[in-house]
Motif scaffolding. Structure first.
Motif, PDB file in Angstrom:
ATOM      1  N   LEU A 105      -8.752   2.939  -4.468  1.00  0.00           N
ATOM      2  CA  LEU A 105     -10.165   2.803  -4.805  1.00  0.00           C
ATOM      3  C   LEU A 105     -10.533   3.967  -5.732  1.00  0.00           C
ATOM      4  N   PRO A 106     -11.621   3.860  -6.468  1.00  0.00           N
ATOM      5  CA  PRO A 106     -12.004   4.951  -7.374  1.00  0.00           C
ATOM      6  C   PRO A 106     -12.175   6.281  -6.639  1.00  0.00           C
ATOM      7  N   PHE A 146     -15.134   7.235  -4.423  1.00  0.00           N
ATOM      8  CA  PHE A 146     -15.224   6.666  -3.077  1.00  0.00           C
ATOM      9  C   PHE A 146     -14.254   7.318  -2.094  1.00  0.00           C
ATOM     10  N   ILE A 147     -13.024   7.612  -2.558  1.00  0.00           N
ATOM     11  CA  ILE A 147     -11.997   8.078  -1.618  1.00  0.00           C
ATOM     12  C   ILE A 147     -11.382   9.426  -1.978  1.00  0.00           C
ATOM     13  N   GLY A 148     -11.679   9.953  -3.149  1.00  0.00           N
ATOM     14  CA  GLY A 148     -11.110  11.232  -3.550  1.00  0.00           C
ATOM     15  C   GLY A 148      -9.735  11.094  -4.188  1.00  0.00           C
ATOM     16  N   ASN A 149      -9.034  12.226  -4.281  1.00  0.00           N
ATOM     17  CA  ASN A 149      -7.760  12.296  -5.004  1.00  0.00           C
ATOM     18  C   ASN A 149      -6.569  11.842  -4.158  1.00  0.00           C
ATOM     19  N   VAL A 150      -5.589  11.246  -4.845  1.00  0.00           N
ATOM     20  CA  VAL A 150      -4.293  10.924  -4.237  1.00  0.00           C
ATOM     21  C   VAL A 150      -3.284  11.964  -4.715  1.00  0.00           C
ATOM     22  N   ASN A 151      -2.693  12.698  -3.786  1.00  0.00           N
ATOM     23  CA  ASN A 151      -1.708  13.707  -4.166  1.00  0.00           C
ATOM     24  C   ASN A 151      -0.398  13.048  -4.584  1.00  0.00           C
ATOM     25  N   GLY A 193      -8.038  13.523  -0.954  1.00  0.00           N
ATOM     26  CA  GLY A 193      -9.052  12.622  -0.426  1.00  0.00           C
ATOM     27  C   GLY A 193      -8.600  11.820   0.775  1.00  0.00           C
ATOM     28  N   HIS A 194      -9.253  10.694   0.953  1.00  0.00           N
ATOM     29  CA  HIS A 194      -8.956   9.777   2.066  1.00  0.00           C
ATOM     30  C   HIS A 194      -7.832   8.852   1.608  1.00  0.00           C
ATOM     31  N   THR A 195      -6.651   9.441   1.478  1.00  0.00           N
ATOM     32  CA  THR A 195      -5.567   8.774   0.759  1.00  0.00           C
ATOM     33  C   THR A 195      -4.213   9.081   1.384  1.00  0.00           C
ATOM     34  N   TRP A 196      -3.201   8.320   0.944  1.00  0.00           N
ATOM     35  CA  TRP A 196      -1.827   8.476   1.411  1.00  0.00           C
ATOM     36  C   TRP A 196      -1.022   9.070   0.255  1.00  0.00           C
ATOM     37  N   PRO A 197      -0.523  10.296   0.394  1.00  0.00           N
ATOM     38  CA  PRO A 197       0.184  10.935  -0.725  1.00  0.00           C
ATOM     39  C   PRO A 197       1.350  10.116  -1.255  1.00  0.00           C
ATOM     40  N   PHE A 254       0.832  -1.203   0.000  1.00  0.00           N
ATOM     41  CA  PHE A 254       0.000   0.000   0.000  1.00  0.00           C
ATOM     42  C   PHE A 254       0.872   1.261   0.000  1.00  0.00           C
ATOM     43  N   THR A 255       1.973   1.221   0.728  1.00  0.00           N
ATOM     44  CA  THR A 255       2.897   2.359   0.789  1.00  0.00           C
ATOM     45  C   THR A 255       4.014   2.235  -0.241  1.00  0.00           C
TER      46      THR A 255
END
Length: 308
Positions: free
Chosen positions: A282-283, A286-291, A272-276, A70-71
């Motif tokens: 996920l689309p 559902f979770i928003g943008n990944v920086n 979004g609900h994400t790890w830059p 994931f990381t």
């Protein structure tokens, strides 16, 4: 096309090989429950040296074995480079008992003693490895981000600093106080569809999972507890990837009597609900943008590494 498929397959197999080679599942027993954690020890590990420890906590519905991928294996790479031990703890039935937000997560419903779990894991590490007990850190995303705040509040003498990704502070945590300072860094997106940046109910698949403070209120709590009331830095990161639809702003507050004690807010505008710096797991709906203008793992380790 065949060459492209071959390249993708080779990359996947290489990642799989790294995951299998780099982590080892370690069993522990906590209050009668059989549990475990994933351990990565760098090649340059030496018994003659005390090594820092970084805990990397998964979010709700996740598991320890998936966190390296994931990381993008970045924590393992940083551990190889700088000689720290990376630990991926496993929540109870894919969740953490971070407090009393709700009872939808099994760990919270059953009041699993996850703080004790970390006590046991740290003791297990001390028995097997040469660790620097003065440099134990924890970071986590979402449910894991709430959990690392609970660890700092209940074990401030153990955790030197924490990082919170895509999580605010729950209202029950606000009622607690620190026995001693714990530096903290927040990395949160202003357009997080699950954990609202401006506070309110956490909402996952139309289920509300307890009220949280806004990021501003959460940071204010940590600023006051750490006496970090001096604004030390404000920085806009270069917008290196314009296709990710988000930008980064960093603010740092310091304790005037000890500049090593800091509270940092890395605000991901429209994030979004994400790890830059990681993948779109996920689309966006559902979770928003990944920086992609920064790497969250690098930011976190840079923050931890600077704390002596």
């Amino acid at each position: 096309m065949n060459k492209l498929l071959l390249s993708i397959t080779l990359v996947f197999l290489a990642e799989l090989a790294l995951a299998q080679r780099w982590t080892e599942t370690m069993p522990v027993v906590v209050e009668g429950l059989k549990r475990n954690y994933e351990l990565f020890v760098p090649k340059n590990y030496s018994e003659g040296k005390a090594h820092p420890v970084v805990f990397i906590l998964h979010g709700g519905g996740g598991r320890a074995s998936r966190m390296p991928r994931f990381t993008k294996y970045r924590f393992n790479q940083l551990a190889e480079r700088d000689g720290f031990i990376a630990v991926y703890p496993n929540g109870y039935k894919k969740g953490w008992n971070d407090g009393e937000r709700d009872t939808l997560t099994e760990a919270r419903r059953l009041k699993i003693n996850d703080v004790r779990y970390f006590d046991v894991v740290i003791n297990d590490l001390k028995k097997q490895l040469s660790i620097d007990e003065e440099r134990i850190f924890a970071c986590g995303i979402s449910n894991g981000g709430f959990m690392v705040q609970r660890l700092a509040l209940e074990r401030p003498r153990i955790f030197k600093a924490i990082d919170v990704v895509a999580a605010n502070m729950s209202k029950d945590q606000q009622a607690m106080s620190l026995e001693q300072p714990v530096p903290v860094i927040f990395i949160c997106g202003t357009a997080d569809p699950l954990v609202p940046y401006n506070g309110g109910p956490v909402t996952v698949f139309n289920q509300q999972r307890g009220e949280v403070l806004s990021v501003h209120e959460s940071i204010q709590f940590w600023k006051e507890e750490n006496s970090c009331l001096v604004l030390a830095e404000e920085t806009d990161y270069p917008d290196l990837n314009t296709s990710d639809d988000c930008t980064v702003h960093k603010t740092v507050w310091k304790n005037p009597d000890n500049s090593a004690i800091q509270v940092v807010n890395i605000r991901i505008e429209n994030g979004g609900h994400t790890w830059p710096g990681t993948r779109q797991y996920l689309p966006k709906r559902f979770i928003g943008n990944v920086n992609q203008d920064m790497n969250g793992c690098d930011e976190i380790w840079s923050f931890f590494k600077a704390i002596k």
